[in-house]
Motif scaffolding. Structure first.
Motif, PDB file in Angstrom:
ATOM      1  N   ALA A 186       0.827  -1.211   0.000  1.00 42.02           N
ATOM      2  CA  ALA A 186       0.000   0.000   0.000  1.00 42.02           C
ATOM      3  C   ALA A 186       0.861   1.261   0.000  1.00 42.02           C
ATOM      4  O   ALA A 186       0.430   2.317  -0.458  1.00 42.02           O
ATOM      5  CB  ALA A 186      -0.927  -0.006   1.208  1.00 42.02           C
ATOM      6  N   THR A 188       1.708   1.817  -3.677  1.00 38.07           N
ATOM      7  CA  THR A 188       0.503   2.256  -4.390  1.00 38.07           C
ATOM      8  C   THR A 188       0.166   3.695  -4.034  1.00 38.07           C
ATOM      9  O   THR A 188      -0.169   4.498  -4.907  1.00 38.07           O
ATOM     10  CB  THR A 188      -0.692   1.356  -4.009  1.00 38.07           C
ATOM     11  N   ARG A 196       2.627   6.135  -5.648  1.00 37.81           N
ATOM     12  CA  ARG A 196       2.414   6.205  -7.089  1.00 37.81           C
ATOM     13  C   ARG A 196       1.143   6.986  -7.414  1.00 37.81           C
ATOM     14  O   ARG A 196       1.119   7.812  -8.319  1.00 37.81           O
ATOM     15  CB  ARG A 196       2.288   4.776  -7.599  1.00 37.81           C
ATOM     16  N   GLN A 197       0.109   6.703  -6.624  1.00 36.86           N
ATOM     17  CA  GLN A 197      -1.152   7.365  -6.885  1.00 36.86           C
ATOM     18  C   GLN A 197      -1.013   8.871  -6.697  1.00 36.86           C
ATOM     19  O   GLN A 197      -1.553   9.665  -7.456  1.00 36.86           O
ATOM     20  CB  GLN A 197      -2.212   6.816  -5.934  1.00 36.86           C
ATOM     21  N   ASN A 229       9.571   3.517  -6.163  1.00 37.99           N
ATOM     22  CA  ASN A 229       8.557   2.469  -6.189  1.00 37.99           C
ATOM     23  C   ASN A 229       9.166   1.087  -6.316  1.00 37.99           C
ATOM     24  O   ASN A 229       8.700   0.137  -5.693  1.00 37.99           O
ATOM     25  CB  ASN A 229       7.611   2.702  -7.373  1.00 37.99           C
ATOM     26  N   ASN A 257       8.496  -1.890  -3.691  1.00 35.59           N
ATOM     27  CA  ASN A 257       7.931  -3.173  -4.098  1.00 35.59           C
ATOM     28  C   ASN A 257       8.883  -4.319  -3.804  1.00 35.59           C
ATOM     29  O   ASN A 257       8.466  -5.390  -3.380  1.00 35.59           O
ATOM     30  CB  ASN A 257       7.575  -3.155  -5.587  1.00 35.59           C
ATOM     31  N   ASP A 291      -2.300   3.545   0.560  1.00 36.64           N
ATOM     32  CA  ASP A 291      -3.552   3.353  -0.142  1.00 36.64           C
ATOM     33  C   ASP A 291      -3.814   1.862  -0.326  1.00 36.64           C
ATOM     34  O   ASP A 291      -3.128   1.205  -1.099  1.00 36.64           O
ATOM     35  CB  ASP A 291      -3.464   4.072  -1.503  1.00 36.64           C
ATOM     36  N   THR A 344      -5.851  -0.559  -1.984  1.00 39.52           N
ATOM     37  CA  THR A 344      -6.809  -0.587  -3.093  1.00 39.52           C
ATOM     38  C   THR A 344      -7.401  -1.986  -3.248  1.00 39.52           C
ATOM     39  O   THR A 344      -6.851  -2.958  -2.731  1.00 39.52           O
ATOM     40  CB  THR A 344      -6.106  -0.214  -4.408  1.00 39.52           C
ATOM     41  N   HIS A 396      -7.206  -3.753  -5.755  1.00 37.72           N
ATOM     42  CA  HIS A 396      -6.184  -4.555  -6.428  1.00 37.72           C
ATOM     43  C   HIS A 396      -5.239  -5.195  -5.411  1.00 37.72           C
ATOM     44  O   HIS A 396      -4.846  -6.351  -5.544  1.00 37.72           O
ATOM     45  CB  HIS A 396      -5.408  -3.680  -7.410  1.00 37.72           C
ATOM     46  N   LEU A 397      -4.889  -4.444  -4.375  1.00 38.62           N
ATOM     47  CA  LEU A 397      -4.004  -4.997  -3.343  1.00 38.62           C
ATOM     48  C   LEU A 397      -4.715  -6.092  -2.565  1.00 38.62           C
ATOM     49  O   LEU A 397      -4.101  -7.094  -2.181  1.00 38.62           O
ATOM     50  CB  LEU A 397      -3.538  -3.895  -2.391  1.00 38.62           C
TER      51      LEU A 397
END
Lengths: 387, 381
Positions: free
Chosen positions: A44, A47, A50-51, A255, A259, A347, A349, A351-352
């Motif tokens: 998160a 993410t 990046r967001q 990022n 990751n 965040d 999401t 997707h996560l």
């Protein structure tokens, strides 16, 4: 059909007996929960960062820098700027002036509120403030700076994160007192940004060049034409990138690091928890040896027994996956962090959540494999004879 | 000692289960070793940073504009200062813009290396001082680009030379390593005077001065004295030791402590539950055997210890294996922070944690074994 009926009957039987093996079931549950919580909340971070970098980017903007140079190293002269203004594809305001802003960075020192830690970030001089305050960015308090007067405006994030950005606060830059005259919001970003007039900064620092030029195009599709014209002029020695691409390039290394760390820790935890799950499943299967042998004796196939055990293992990972994702969301969603000088919110999401659940189900699948094999191979005679 | 075979056979009563517990604990301690090792390693690196080496830079803008070279003589006259060296920095690249290379221009005076964190062979220090175009590069960069001593290295920068070129060429005379843990593996040392005389603009300025002080305990007062020199001038300075700078850099990383503690906590919690369940199960299955032991004269106390020691042996062995593995993979994980080594204290803490883990997870099962009533235990089976 035969196989499926046996499989479902076995699965129902297995799940019904789970209550008797609470310790083993809880081991799997806690192992999976911890792994998924850690993996999802760490991902998160990436993410969220990046967001934020992506969120405030306008697709019709482009960034121009000197060839092969980035940030502080890039120099663009006023002459280059004048030539650039007439390139095709650039949007114009109602007076017919191209929407182009020359940007100059100067390192600027801030002290974190509370801890007093010193952090460097750029003071940004822009030749066209309207460009920077394009909606959704907007002034929330005070007024704009006036050129030549050593005034600046800061994002609201600055006020929360650093000392000395209140309205009317005075800041020394190069021995000159500057005044904070306005606060603005950048959109979603939590990053502290301080804006002022480019010419004022350049004269104070004896500079005659910009670090980058921000260009607004008529439409995102005009980038190709703009870039072609830029490259066709060998005297310019400039290179352009769509603003989104530039934002992603800026975040790429950060990022990648986040990751890498997330998956590294997530994998090791998953391996450990899977070993625990295998152990638990073995003891669950062992406890059922006589029942399994009885079922085999009355005609249940070993394939159905194996499939039911494997599926049971996968199902046992589900509650942990769900709780892990929910915990990550409850504990860390929207939490503000500032590692490596970036400030953003975590965040969690959908997707996560997907990644967390797939991760957990894989743990169940891999962990259930060997125990399922043992369950399928229970020797009918030996198991029935034992105790 | 005579109980050793008993403990051993207890451990291998169910080899599959023991091996799985062993693996689970090992894996957990690999993660512990890497994370905790990194946190402690960074703390050690900060502590190891020299407190007697001061960096004098411009108070206004650290990164970008510099200080007049003329300040050098004033700095030398400050009491307690042993050595002052000018340092100019500029960015460049080799062949492609992606191959960034930081050019560090220094003056090869007598003992100049004392004011830096570089490790250079003495004969290469001498060779560097002899020629104006000489250069030393980091070993890392030399390996990456296959540079050998005697090579002529062209670097492209934004700085224009008097010949109107932005390409600067240097002759490689050696390599160095940097014991400071600041990032950047691509650095090249060149001669300040050569560079300064060859450039068009910003001549006689430096990015910062390195100052070595005679007594590390006086570093703070020397730094204050230096900053007072330029107070209210157009080039106010800020002086900090490289230890202070290292501390600030670590703070930039952010909530490392929180992250490490949270992850290690989650791992240990899951592990504790897993091992406790397994020990409980093991004791339950062995009820008749333990009852037999008691029948032949083992005290409650002895049975308690027997179960506990079994868990401790497995956990310590597994933790040792995991920590050994994490030491082996540490250089890879530590690539985030350059030049970090696994601190021995982390291994000690890890083993202590393993004992605690074993004791906590086996206490309840061991107690249960100790309280076993022989008659009912045997009657159940």
């Amino acid at each position: 059909m035969h196989f499926l009926r046996q499989f479902l009957a076995l699965l129902r039987m297995n799940l019904a007996s789970e209550r008797a093996r609470l310790g083993s079931v809880l081991t799997i549950f806690i192992g999976v929960t911890c792994t998924v919580t850690v993996l999802v909340s760490m991902l998160a971070m990436g993410t969220g960062a990046r967001q934020q970098a992506d969120g405030d980017v306008h697709d019709d903007e482009a960034i121009v820098q000197a060839q092969g140079a980035e940030g502080f190293d890039s120099n663009i002269s006023r002459d280059q700027m004048v030539t650039l203004r007439d390139l095709p594809g650039i949007d114009r305001d109602k007076d017919g002036d191209p929407r182009v802003a020359g940007i100059v960075f100067v390192p600027f020192e801030g002290h974190r509120r509370g801890t007093g830690r010193r952090v460097f970030f750029p003071l940004i001089g822009s030749s066209d403030v309207k460009f920077e305050l394009r909606p959704p960015a907007h002034l929330t308090e005070g007024r704009l700076f006036r050129p030549g007067l050593h005034e600046m405006i800061a994002t609201n994030a600055c006020v929360g994160q650093f000392d000395g950005f209140e309205l009317g606060a005075r800041r020394a830059v190069r021995g000159v007192d500057w005044t904070v005259v306005g606060h603005y919001d950048q959109g979603q970003s939590l990053q502290c940004v301080v804006l002022t007039d480019a010419e004022t900064v350049m004269s104070l620092f004896n500079r005659n060049s910009f670090n980058r030029i921000n260009v607004r195009l008529r439409a995102p599709s005009d980038f190709a034409a703009f870039n072609r014209a830029l490259e066709a002029n060998p005297a310019l020695k400039l290179e352009a990138k769509p603003a989104r691409q530039q934002a992603e390039a800026d975040m790429k290394q950060f990022n990648g690091l986040l990751n890498f760390v997330s998956y590294f820790i997530g994998s090791i935890m998953a391996i450990g928890a899977t070993f625990g799950a295998v152990n638990s499943l073995y003891s669950i299967v062992d406890a059922r040896r006589r029942e399994l042998a009885t079922l085999r004796a009355i005609g249940f196939g070993s394939g159905a027994v194996m499939a039911a055990t494997l599926f049971e293992s996968i199902l046992l990972a589900v509650p942990g996956a769900v709780l892990g994702t929910v915990l990550a969301w409850l504990l860390f969603h929207r939490m503000a962090v500032s590692p490596f000088g970036f400030s953003f919110r975590l965040d969690v999401t959908p997707h996560l959540a997907e990644i967390g659940i797939v991760w957990a189900l894989s743990m169940g699948l891999i962990g259930g494999f060997l125990p399922a094999l043992r369950a399928g191979r229970v020797s009918v005679t030996a198991a029935l004879r034992a105790t | 000692m005579k109980y050793l075979p008993l403990i051993w056979s207890g451990i291998w009563r169910k080899p599959g289960r023991t091996i799985l517990i062993f693996l689970q604990v090992s894996v957990a301690f690999v993660l512990f070793g890497v994370l905790q090792g990194m946190k402690t390693g960074i703390e050690h690196a900060v502590q190891a940073a020299r407190p007697d080496l001061l960096i004098v830079h411009s108070r206004q803008d650290f990164i970008f504009s510099g200080l007049p070279l003329g300040l050098l003589e004033h700095l030398r006259s400050v009491p307690g200062v042993k050595l002052v060296e000018p340092v100019e920095l500029f960015g460049s690249y080799y062949q492609k813009p992606e191959n960034g290379m930081l050019i560090i221009a220094v003056r090869p005076d007598r003992n100049w290396t004392d004011a830096f964190t570089f490790n250079i062979a003495p004969e290469q220090v001498a060779a560097f001082a002899k020629s104006r175009t000489a250069a030393l590069v980091t070993e890392y960069a030399a390996q990456k680009y296959g540079w050998k001593i005697g090579d002529h290295i062209p670097l492209v920068s934004q700085v224009v030379s008097k010949e109107g070129s932005t390409t600067w060429a240097f002759d490689l005379v050696g390599t160095f390593t940097d014991s400071d843990f600041t990032p950047g593996r691509y650095k090249i040392l060149v001669n300040y005077d050569y560079y300064d005389q060859a450039r068009v603009s910003n001549t006689a300025t430096v990015n910062h001065f390195n100052v070595a002080v005679a007594d590390a305990n006086q570093a703070v007062s020397v730094a204050d004295a230096i900053d007072r020199l330029s107070l209210n001038s157009s080039h106010e300075t800020k002086t900090e030791s490289i230890r202070e700078l290292a501390q600030q850099q670590v703070q930039q990383i952010g909530d490392l402590d929180f992250l490490v503690h949270a992850v290690v906590g989650a791992v240990l919690a899951a592990l504790l539950f897993g091992t406790a369940t397994m020990m409980m199960q093991s004791v339950r299955e062995r009820t008749p055997e333990l009852a037999v032991l008691k029948t032949i004269g083992f005290t409650d106390h002895a049975v308690f210890l027997l179960v506990l020691v079994e868990a401790v042996v497995v956990c310590i062995a597994a933790a040792a294996c995991g920590l050994a593995l994490s030491t082996a993979v540490f250089p890879f994980a530590a690539r985030i922070v350059f030049g970090l080594a696994m601190p021995p204290v982390t291994v000690v803490v890890g083993l202590a944690l393993a004992v605690a883990l074993a004791v906590v997870s086996a206490a309840l099962p061991a107690l249960r074994a100790a309280r076993l009533r022989v008659v009912s235990a045997l009657a159940d089976h």
